[in-house]
Design an enzyme around this catalytic site. Structure first.
Site, PDB file in Angstrom:
ATOM      1  N   GLY A  31     -43.318 -15.935  -1.895  1.00 34.64           N
ATOM      2  CA  GLY A  31     -42.067 -15.498  -2.505  1.00 34.64           C
ATOM      3  C   GLY A  31     -41.198 -16.678  -2.872  1.00 34.64           C
ATOM      4  O   GLY A  31     -41.316 -17.762  -2.314  1.00 34.64           O
ATOM      5  N   GLU A  32     -40.369 -16.426  -3.843  1.00 39.35           N
ATOM      6  CA  GLU A  32     -39.391 -17.440  -4.212  1.00 39.35           C
ATOM      7  C   GLU A  32     -38.113 -16.718  -4.570  1.00 39.35           C
ATOM      8  O   GLU A  32     -38.112 -15.828  -5.420  1.00 39.35           O
ATOM      9  CB  GLU A  32     -39.882 -18.259  -5.401  1.00 39.35           C
ATOM     10  N   GLY A  33     -37.038 -17.048  -3.912  1.00 32.80           N
ATOM     11  CA  GLY A  33     -35.774 -16.416  -4.244  1.00 32.80           C
ATOM     12  C   GLY A  33     -34.801 -17.473  -4.717  1.00 32.80           C
ATOM     13  O   GLY A  33     -35.193 -18.619  -4.986  1.00 32.80           O
ATOM     14  N   TYR A  59     -32.595 -18.933  -3.025  1.00 36.78           N
ATOM     15  CA  TYR A  59     -32.238 -19.938  -2.020  1.00 36.78           C
ATOM     16  C   TYR A  59     -33.419 -20.673  -1.431  1.00 36.78           C
ATOM     17  O   TYR A  59     -33.258 -21.603  -0.672  1.00 36.78           O
ATOM     18  CB  TYR A  59     -31.409 -19.289  -0.894  1.00 36.78           C
ATOM     19  N   GLY A  60     -34.628 -20.300  -1.757  1.00 35.76           N
ATOM     20  CA  GLY A  60     -35.751 -21.018  -1.172  1.00 35.76           C
ATOM     21  C   GLY A  60     -37.091 -20.457  -1.589  1.00 35.76           C
ATOM     22  O   GLY A  60     -37.187 -19.405  -2.203  1.00 35.76           O
ATOM     23  N   ILE A  61     -38.142 -21.247  -1.266  1.00 37.33           N
ATOM     24  CA  ILE A  61     -39.510 -20.811  -1.550  1.00 37.33           C
ATOM     25  C   ILE A  61     -40.124 -20.413  -0.213  1.00 37.33           C
ATOM     26  O   ILE A  61     -39.885 -21.071   0.794  1.00 37.33           O
ATOM     27  CB  ILE A  61     -40.316 -21.972  -2.167  1.00 37.33           C
ATOM     28  N   VAL A  62     -40.918 -19.350  -0.210  1.00 41.08           N
ATOM     29  CA  VAL A  62     -41.507 -18.901   1.053  1.00 41.08           C
ATOM     30  C   VAL A  62     -43.032 -19.008   0.963  1.00 41.08           C
ATOM     31  O   VAL A  62     -43.635 -18.570  -0.008  1.00 41.08           O
ATOM     32  CB  VAL A  62     -41.085 -17.456   1.391  1.00 41.08           C
ATOM     33  N   LYS A  96     -40.086 -20.845   5.172  1.00 36.27           N
ATOM     34  CA  LYS A  96     -39.137 -20.734   4.057  1.00 36.27           C
ATOM     35  C   LYS A  96     -38.486 -22.091   3.836  1.00 36.27           C
ATOM     36  O   LYS A  96     -37.799 -22.611   4.708  1.00 36.27           O
ATOM     37  CB  LYS A  96     -38.072 -19.688   4.370  1.00 36.27           C
ATOM     38  N   ASP A 156     -26.815  -8.764   1.343  1.00 35.60           N
ATOM     39  CA  ASP A 156     -27.803  -8.827   0.263  1.00 35.60           C
ATOM     40  C   ASP A 156     -28.984  -7.899   0.566  1.00 35.60           C
ATOM     41  O   ASP A 156     -30.140  -8.270   0.381  1.00 35.60           O
ATOM     42  CB  ASP A 156     -28.287 -10.262   0.052  1.00 35.60           C
TER      43      ASP A 156
HETATM   44  N1  LIG Z   1     -41.029 -13.728   7.132  1.00 38.59           N
HETATM   45  C1  LIG Z   1     -41.587 -13.461   5.957  1.00 38.59           C
HETATM   46  N2  LIG Z   1     -42.857 -13.017   5.895  1.00 38.59           N
HETATM   47  C2  LIG Z   1     -43.441 -12.759   4.701  1.00 38.59           C
HETATM   48  N3  LIG Z   1     -42.837 -12.888   3.518  1.00 38.59           N
HETATM   49  C3  LIG Z   1     -41.571 -13.314   3.509  1.00 38.59           C
HETATM   50  C4  LIG Z   1     -40.877 -13.639   4.717  1.00 38.59           C
HETATM   51  N4  LIG Z   1     -39.617 -14.021   4.393  1.00 38.59           N
HETATM   52  C5  LIG Z   1     -39.532 -13.943   3.063  1.00 38.59           C
HETATM   53  N5  LIG Z   1     -40.692 -13.532   2.509  1.00 38.59           N
HETATM   54  C6  LIG Z   1     -41.004 -13.329   1.066  1.00 38.59           C
HETATM   55  O1  LIG Z   1     -40.265 -14.240   0.281  1.00 38.59           O
HETATM   56  C7  LIG Z   1     -39.369 -13.544  -0.601  1.00 38.59           C
HETATM   57  C8  LIG Z   1     -38.096 -14.349  -0.752  1.00 38.59           C
HETATM   58  O2  LIG Z   1     -37.555 -14.566   0.549  1.00 38.59           O
HETATM   59  P1  LIG Z   1     -35.994 -14.560   0.809  1.00 38.59           P
HETATM   60  O3  LIG Z   1     -35.454 -13.268   0.284  1.00 38.59           O
HETATM   61  O4  LIG Z   1     -35.749 -14.859   2.230  1.00 38.59           O
HETATM   62  O5  LIG Z   1     -35.551 -15.772  -0.110  1.00 38.59           O
HETATM   63  P2  LIG Z   1     -34.218 -15.948  -0.929  1.00 38.59           P
HETATM   64  O6  LIG Z   1     -34.342 -17.218  -1.679  1.00 38.59           O
HETATM   65  O7  LIG Z   1     -33.076 -15.871   0.005  1.00 38.59           O
HETATM   66  O8  LIG Z   1     -34.273 -14.704  -1.903  1.00 38.59           O
HETATM   67  P3  LIG Z   1     -33.125 -13.980  -2.747  1.00 38.59           P
HETATM   68  O9  LIG Z   1     -33.134 -14.566  -4.117  1.00 38.59           O
HETATM   69  O10 LIG Z   1     -33.618 -12.557  -2.747  1.00 38.59           O
HETATM   70  O11 LIG Z   1     -31.825 -14.128  -2.048  1.00 38.59           O
HETATM   71  C9  LIG Z   1     -39.199 -12.166   0.029  1.00 38.59           C
HETATM   72  O12 LIG Z   1     -38.879 -11.179  -0.931  1.00 38.59           O
HETATM   73  C10 LIG Z   1     -40.563 -11.937   0.629  1.00 38.59           C
HETATM   74  O13 LIG Z   1     -41.468 -11.490  -0.358  1.00 38.59           O
END
Ligand SMILES: Nc1ncnc2c1ncn2[C@@H]1O[C@H](COP(=O)(O)OP(=O)(O)OP(=O)(O)O)[C@@H](O)[C@H]1O
Length: 388
Positions: free
Chosen positions: A62-64, A66-69, A84, A179
């Site tokens: 995943g990539e949002g 705030y970060g890449i997961v 993350k 969120d």
């Molecule tokens: N613990 C985890 N286990 C598996 N997948 C995860 C986990 N944490 C996050 N992910 C994956 O990564 C994606 C992005 O994570 P997260 O929402 O924490 O990032 P973000 O950058 O804060 O995103 P956003 O733009 O939604 O605010 C999630 O939608 C999910 O698919």
């Protein structure tokens, strides 16, 4: 990661200025009263964090914003975890507040329906910091995107009950998530739901402090935020929860607005226009003047959710109350008849399993190394937040 001794030493110091800079080299806390910067003694500056090179990155899940997961393997224990990476793009000096906030709040949360932060690890420098979390096989957004028919009502109840338990836990501890959306609801292969992504979460005080209204992804954003309210209460999470419940039942987003105006229009189309009698004081909200409210008078929830029994309808109505101070709370919802009227919620272990589409996102990246600990910075940040 933290040491009680260190926090106790900090407890004896005067209140730090929350505006003081967090620097890469260490923490300079400027004291509110004297204005004198107080350097942290050298021997206390660093704790110890493991290097990210101890983790083998398997793939990106995943990539949002705030970060890449990544899905990764801990080479010490062999366990599969989620890594993350905290995004540092816009930070010239120090760690981004969203990352620190997420760490601080996750450290406070120990609940089976909230994703567990195991530890924080570091790359070559403080430029790369990773949160190590329990890995969850699915997020509900990718499940919904890839399923051919919506969840059954029993499954929806099983999922939403777990989300409500997490919300009650957070709200009882003065944490607002800010969120909530389906991509932030993770699911393990045992059907356990975990609320994730606390990058926007905040602790709220009594009385609540003003906050930025542009929180919460548009589709899940409560009307008071769309109208510019700077007072955020737990009811913004409850509105988002209502949108999630609707989305799970319909198998598609309930209010997919493309702009703030379109979002408000969609809300009014579904619920009817707000009025002073159902939402006293709404006309004083900052952005009310920017909108021309359509005079649609009907609440269409019943027509839209014909599959629901009386308990389900009443639950949805309580979540989609315009006035945030009378909107249903997590506790109210947990006691809703919806969860006792048929069909019964299924056992999480009976939830269907799904292919892991997210594992196809991108090839692994080479690991980085080094051992630069940050635990002290985090402890001081946590201490600051308590004092704020
Ligand atoms: N613990 C985890 N286990 C598996 N997948 C995860 C986990 N944490 C996050 N992910 C994956 O990564 C994606 C992005 O994570 P997260 O929402 O924490 O990032 P973000 O950058 O804060 O995103 P956003 O733009 O939604 O605010 C999630 O939608 C999910 O698919």
């Amino acid at each position: 990661m933290s040491s009680d001794k260190k926090s106790n030493e900090l407890d004896t110091n005067p209140a730090p200025d929350p505006q003081a800079p967090i620097t890469r080299k260490g923490f300079l806390i400027s004291l509110k009263n004297s204005g004198t910067p107080m350097p942290i003694p050298e021997q206390n500056v660093y704790g110890r964090c493991r290097p990210v090179s101890e983790f083998e990155k398997l793939n990106r899940v995943g990539e949002g914003s705030y970060g890449i997961v990544y899905r990764a393997r801990d080479t010490r224990s062999g366990e599969i975890v989620a890594l993350k990476r905290v995004r540092m793009d816009q930070e010239k000096d120090g760690l981004p507040v969203s990352g620190l906030r997420e760490i601080m709040i996750l450290k406070r949360c120990q609940h089976e329906n909230i994703v567990r932060l195991r530890e924080v690890v570091v790359g070559k420098s403080l430029d790369s910091i990773f949160l190590v979390m329990d890995f969850c096989e699915q997020d509900l957004a990718s499940v919904l995107d890839n399923m051919s028919q919506p969840f059954t009502e029993s499954e929806v109840k099983c999922i939403t009950l777990q989300v409500l338990r997490a919300l009650k836990y957070m709200h009882d501890r003065y944490i607002i998530h800010r969120d909530l959306k389906v991509s932030n609801l993770l699911m393990t292969d045992k059907g356990c739901i975990k609320v994730a992504d606390f990058g926007l979460a905040r602790l709220f005080g009594d009385p609540p402090k003003p906050m930025t209204p542009q929180m919460v992804t548009l589709w899940y954003r409560a009307p008071e935020l769309l109208l510019g309210s700077r007072t955020h209460t737990t009811s913004i999470d409850m509105w988002a929860f209502g949108c999630i419940l609707g989305e799970l039942l319909l198998g598609k987003p309930l209010l997919p607005g493309t702009s703030e105006i379109a979002q408000l229009d969609m809300i009014i189309d579904l619920l009817g226009a707000p009025s002073e009698s159902i939402w006293p004081g709404y006309k004083d909200l900052p952005a009310v003047q920017n909108f021309t409210f359509s005079q649609q008078p009907y609440n269409k929830l019943k027509t839209k959710f014909q599959m629901l029994g009386p308990g389900g309808r009443s639950l949805l109505h309580s979540l989609f109350i315009y006035n945030p101070s009378t909107r249903g709370t997590a506790e109210d919802c947990l006691n809703s008849k919806y969860f006792t009227e048929p069909p019964q919620p299924c056992d999480p272990r009976m939830m269907p399993t799904f292919p892991q589409h997210r594992n196809n996102i991108a090839p692994p990246q080479p690991p980085t190394s080094a051992d630069i600990p940050i635990s002290h910075l985090l402890d001081v940040f946590i201490k600051r937040q308590r004092l704020e």
